[in-house]
Design a protein around this motif. Sequence first.
Motif, PDB file in Angstrom:
ATOM      1  N   ALA A 197      53.243  35.540  39.902  1.00  0.00           N
ATOM      2  CA  ALA A 197      52.821  34.266  39.314  1.00  0.00           C
ATOM      3  C   ALA A 197      51.937  34.527  38.100  1.00  0.00           C
ATOM      4  O   ALA A 197      51.212  35.521  38.024  1.00  0.00           O
ATOM      5  CB  ALA A 197      52.088  33.417  40.352  1.00  0.00           C
ATOM      6  N   LEU A 198      51.943  33.563  37.175  1.00  0.00           N
ATOM      7  CA  LEU A 198      51.201  33.739  35.934  1.00  0.00           C
ATOM      8  C   LEU A 198      49.693  33.814  36.184  1.00  0.00           C
ATOM      9  O   LEU A 198      48.977  34.606  35.558  1.00  0.00           O
ATOM     10  CB  LEU A 198      51.528  32.592  34.975  1.00  0.00           C
ATOM     11  CG  LEU A 198      50.951  32.686  33.562  1.00  0.00           C
ATOM     12  CD1 LEU A 198      51.475  33.941  32.870  1.00  0.00           C
ATOM     13  CD2 LEU A 198      51.316  31.445  32.755  1.00  0.00           C
ATOM     14  N   ASP A 199      49.162  32.998  37.150  1.00  0.00           N
ATOM     15  CA  ASP A 199      47.717  33.004  37.445  1.00  0.00           C
ATOM     16  C   ASP A 199      47.283  34.342  38.013  1.00  0.00           C
ATOM     17  O   ASP A 199      46.244  34.904  37.627  1.00  0.00           O
ATOM     18  CB  ASP A 199      47.376  31.878  38.431  1.00  0.00           C
ATOM     19  CG  ASP A 199      47.627  30.503  37.816  1.00  0.00           C
ATOM     20  OD1 ASP A 199      47.674  30.443  36.561  1.00  0.00           O
ATOM     21  OD2 ASP A 199      47.805  29.528  38.557  1.00  0.00           O
ATOM     22  N   SER A 200      48.081  34.892  38.930  1.00  0.00           N
ATOM     23  CA  SER A 200      47.691  36.170  39.520  1.00  0.00           C
ATOM     24  C   SER A 200      47.863  37.328  38.531  1.00  0.00           C
ATOM     25  O   SER A 200      47.156  38.336  38.621  1.00  0.00           O
ATOM     26  CB  SER A 200      48.541  36.431  40.772  1.00  0.00           C
ATOM     27  OG  SER A 200      49.925  36.488  40.420  1.00  0.00           O
ATOM     28  N   LEU A 201      48.780  37.169  37.563  1.00  0.00           N
ATOM     29  CA  LEU A 201      49.017  38.234  36.587  1.00  0.00           C
ATOM     30  C   LEU A 201      47.815  38.407  35.665  1.00  0.00           C
ATOM     31  O   LEU A 201      47.453  39.535  35.311  1.00  0.00           O
ATOM     32  CB  LEU A 201      50.284  37.916  35.776  1.00  0.00           C
ATOM     33  CG  LEU A 201      50.751  38.975  34.785  1.00  0.00           C
ATOM     34  CD1 LEU A 201      51.128  40.258  35.517  1.00  0.00           C
ATOM     35  CD2 LEU A 201      51.944  38.466  33.978  1.00  0.00           C
ATOM     36  N   PHE A 202      47.099  37.313  35.323  1.00  0.00           N
ATOM     37  CA  PHE A 202      45.977  37.386  34.394  1.00  0.00           C
ATOM     38  C   PHE A 202      44.637  37.095  35.076  1.00  0.00           C
ATOM     39  O   PHE A 202      43.653  36.781  34.406  1.00  0.00           O
ATOM     40  CB  PHE A 202      46.173  36.377  33.248  1.00  0.00           C
ATOM     41  CG  PHE A 202      47.370  36.667  32.400  1.00  0.00           C
ATOM     42  CD1 PHE A 202      47.331  37.678  31.459  1.00  0.00           C
ATOM     43  CD2 PHE A 202      48.548  35.939  32.563  1.00  0.00           C
ATOM     44  CE1 PHE A 202      48.437  37.949  30.678  1.00  0.00           C
ATOM     45  CE2 PHE A 202      49.642  36.209  31.786  1.00  0.00           C
ATOM     46  CZ  PHE A 202      49.597  37.214  30.848  1.00  0.00           C
ATOM     47  N   ALA A 203      44.577  37.178  36.405  1.00  0.00           N
ATOM     48  CA  ALA A 203      43.330  36.851  37.124  1.00  0.00           C
ATOM     49  C   ALA A 203      42.224  37.844  36.770  1.00  0.00           C
ATOM     50  O   ALA A 203      41.077  37.455  36.505  1.00  0.00           O
ATOM     51  CB  ALA A 203      43.584  36.846  38.636  1.00  0.00           C
ATOM     52  N   GLY A 204      42.495  39.131  36.789  1.00  0.00           N
ATOM     53  CA  GLY A 204      41.466  40.126  36.491  1.00  0.00           C
ATOM     54  C   GLY A 204      40.922  39.972  35.072  1.00  0.00           C
ATOM     55  O   GLY A 204      39.695  40.012  34.857  1.00  0.00           O
ATOM     56  N   GLN A 205      41.811  39.764  34.093  1.00  0.00           N
ATOM     57  CA  GLN A 205      41.348  39.581  32.715  1.00  0.00           C
ATOM     58  C   GLN A 205      40.510  38.302  32.580  1.00  0.00           C
ATOM     59  O   GLN A 205      39.513  38.285  31.843  1.00  0.00           O
ATOM     60  CB  GLN A 205      42.552  39.524  31.753  1.00  0.00           C
ATOM     61  CG  GLN A 205      43.250  40.849  31.544  1.00  0.00           C
ATOM     62  CD  GLN A 205      44.175  41.207  32.692  1.00  0.00           C
ATOM     63  OE1 GLN A 205      44.257  40.458  33.677  1.00  0.00           O
ATOM     64  NE2 GLN A 205      44.851  42.356  32.577  1.00  0.00           N
ATOM     65  N   GLN A 206      40.872  37.251  33.299  1.00  0.00           N
ATOM     66  CA  GLN A 206      40.090  36.005  33.230  1.00  0.00           C
ATOM     67  C   GLN A 206      38.694  36.207  33.804  1.00  0.00           C
ATOM     68  O   GLN A 206      37.695  35.695  33.261  1.00  0.00           O
ATOM     69  CB  GLN A 206      40.852  34.911  34.002  1.00  0.00           C
ATOM     70  CG  GLN A 206      40.221  33.525  33.892  1.00  0.00           C
ATOM     71  CD  GLN A 206      40.280  32.975  32.491  1.00  0.00           C
ATOM     72  OE1 GLN A 206      41.262  33.156  31.811  1.00  0.00           O
ATOM     73  NE2 GLN A 206      39.197  32.319  32.050  1.00  0.00           N
ATOM     74  N   GLN A 207      38.590  36.972  34.883  1.00  0.00           N
ATOM     75  CA  GLN A 207      37.282  37.202  35.509  1.00  0.00           C
ATOM     76  C   GLN A 207      36.386  38.018  34.581  1.00  0.00           C
ATOM     77  O   GLN A 207      35.187  37.726  34.433  1.00  0.00           O
ATOM     78  CB  GLN A 207      37.477  37.914  36.842  1.00  0.00           C
ATOM     79  CG  GLN A 207      36.173  38.098  37.633  1.00  0.00           C
ATOM     80  CD  GLN A 207      36.435  38.702  38.998  1.00  0.00           C
ATOM     81  OE1 GLN A 207      37.580  38.947  39.352  1.00  0.00           O
ATOM     82  NE2 GLN A 207      35.367  38.899  39.766  1.00  0.00           N
ATOM     83  N   ARG A 208      36.946  39.063  33.930  1.00  0.00           N
ATOM     84  CA  ARG A 208      36.143  39.845  32.996  1.00  0.00           C
ATOM     85  C   ARG A 208      35.707  39.007  31.800  1.00  0.00           C
ATOM     86  O   ARG A 208      34.585  39.160  31.288  1.00  0.00           O
ATOM     87  CB  ARG A 208      36.940  41.057  32.521  1.00  0.00           C
ATOM     88  CG  ARG A 208      37.067  42.145  33.583  1.00  0.00           C
ATOM     89  CD  ARG A 208      37.552  43.449  32.948  1.00  0.00           C
ATOM     90  NE  ARG A 208      38.916  43.327  32.459  1.00  0.00           N
ATOM     91  CZ  ARG A 208      39.982  43.550  33.193  1.00  0.00           C
ATOM     92  NH1 ARG A 208      39.856  43.911  34.477  1.00  0.00           N
ATOM     93  NH2 ARG A 208      41.199  43.429  32.669  1.00  0.00           N
ATOM     94  N   LEU A 209      36.518  38.095  31.369  1.00  0.00           N
ATOM     95  CA  LEU A 209      36.137  37.223  30.266  1.00  0.00           C
ATOM     96  C   LEU A 209      34.978  36.309  30.648  1.00  0.00           C
ATOM     97  O   LEU A 209      34.050  36.101  29.837  1.00  0.00           O
ATOM     98  CB  LEU A 209      37.369  36.392  29.839  1.00  0.00           C
ATOM     99  CG  LEU A 209      37.152  35.406  28.694  1.00  0.00           C
ATOM    100  CD1 LEU A 209      36.723  36.144  27.436  1.00  0.00           C
ATOM    101  CD2 LEU A 209      38.407  34.587  28.418  1.00  0.00           C
ATOM    102  N   ASP A 210      35.011  35.787  31.854  1.00  0.00           N
ATOM    103  CA  ASP A 210      33.905  34.933  32.303  1.00  0.00           C
ATOM    104  C   ASP A 210      32.610  35.728  32.390  1.00  0.00           C
ATOM    105  O   ASP A 210      31.527  35.238  32.011  1.00  0.00           O
ATOM    106  CB  ASP A 210      34.246  34.319  33.670  1.00  0.00           C
ATOM    107  CG  ASP A 210      35.427  33.355  33.571  1.00  0.00           C
ATOM    108  OD1 ASP A 210      35.711  32.904  32.435  1.00  0.00           O
ATOM    109  OD2 ASP A 210      36.076  33.087  34.597  1.00  0.00           O
ATOM    110  N   ASP A 211      32.681  36.972  32.868  1.00  0.00           N
ATOM    111  CA  ASP A 211      31.489  37.808  32.981  1.00  0.00           C
ATOM    112  C   ASP A 211      30.902  38.094  31.607  1.00  0.00           C
ATOM    113  O   ASP A 211      29.680  38.030  31.394  1.00  0.00           O
ATOM    114  CB  ASP A 211      31.864  39.099  33.697  1.00  0.00           C
ATOM    115  CG  ASP A 211      30.642  39.968  33.974  1.00  0.00           C
ATOM    116  OD1 ASP A 211      29.517  39.415  34.034  1.00  0.00           O
ATOM    117  OD2 ASP A 211      30.801  41.198  34.116  1.00  0.00           O
TER     118      ASP A 211
END
Length: 488
Positions: free
Chosen positions: A329-343
């Motif tokens: 899924a698209l959400d799970s594919l970019f989940a790690g990158q999204q979390q690092r961006l929030d940090d």
Amino acid sequence: MDEFLPDGPHGDRPRLLAEEQPGDNAPALSVSELSGALKRQVEEAFGHVRVRGEISGFKRHSSGHCYLTLKDDRACIDGVIWKGQAAAMRFRPEDGIEVIATGKLTTYPGRSKYQIVIERMELAGQGALMALLDQRRRMFAAEGLFDEERKRPLPFMPRIIGVVTSPTGAVIRDILHRLEDRCPTHVVLWPVAVQGEGAAQQVARAVRGFGAMAPDGPVPRPDLLIVGRGGGSIEDLWAFNEEEVVRAIAESPIPVISAVGHETDTTLADFAADRRAPTPTAAAEMAVPVRADLAHHVRELGARAERLARRYRERAGERFEAVAERFPALDSLFAGQQQRLDDVADRLPRALGQRIAEARGDLAHAAGALRPSLLDRKLDRARDRLEAIRLTDRPIRARIADGQVALERLWRIAEQLHPDKPLQRGYVRVEKRGGGVLTDAATARAAGLLTLHFADGALDARVENGGKAPAAKPRSDGEDAPRQQNLF
């Protein structure tokens, strides 16, 4: 002793010298007279004869005349065919052919032989004609003119078709009509005679003429040739069995279809051509495809290409969907990158505030060193250093004075080395008349005419009396003494 010699067969005794005897009715003839008499007798007795025999030793001379021998199982006779008759013959004579020759007998005195001058020659029946045909077929086959390996494929869609046939016969009409029905094509006709005298030469010349055309000439060279004529007897078709026609077709650079006679007729031209057609109409069918069939085939190919394209597109869509299902899924594919961006977004404001505070501290520390009194003190020290290194003219004047002293010393040395300086002490400089300083007496004696330079001028002199110096005398030309120039 003559009275003891026996008499001859006519009562004459043999004699050493030939003598005319009274009553002799057989005068002596010369060889030429006897040969001429025999020639007249033979030509008068055999002015028109027909001889049947087999040709042997046939030879065509460079002059165009032909020589041969006619023979049977018990005798033979020489024959000659003059150039004019040889060109008009319906077939080419060859060894082993049985013929009937028509002409007259004559003699050849130069060799004491008789011969037949052939005016017309015919094959001795159908069997002789077939034997000649078979002999030529075997000869051409041995040379490889009939081999399948040398036959070329016909062009699929010829732009221009060359036709070699009679312009008035039914062959050209059948070919044109059939081409019009199947696929209209440009046709170039080379009109020829297809039987009779000279037919073989015309057909061969037409085939070679088409091959010699330039592809970009006023009449473009055909892509395909049709050589044809209607049916007939073997005698009517014989022109297409002649050697020159067969070789012209075999050597043609353009593919050739042979359409000679009906389906049951066969000539040597059929074996030499790239393709044999049973009739001229069949030759036209071989030459071009059916235009309607081509159009139908093109439509079928278009429909097939459309079906294949549609099927390919459907299969490609199915493969794409199958591959897409395997992707996460698209959400799970970019989940790690999204979390690092929030940090990083959370840490950025704090890092910016801290960097601004550090910059303010550095500015406050540097502001204390920027007082005006400190800058004025640095400016005074720089001005003092500038005054200390400012240039004056005293060193330059000193260097100039030293240079003048050195120049005066060198001038005095140069004045002492001047070549005219010793003249003031009583010395003389001796030169050849015209220039050149002399330093020894031998050179002065050889020069003869001299110029003597003193401190106050110059005198001309001449060496006399074996080298004893004469009294110096003034210049004879009345010119003033040369002026000495002091270069110093």
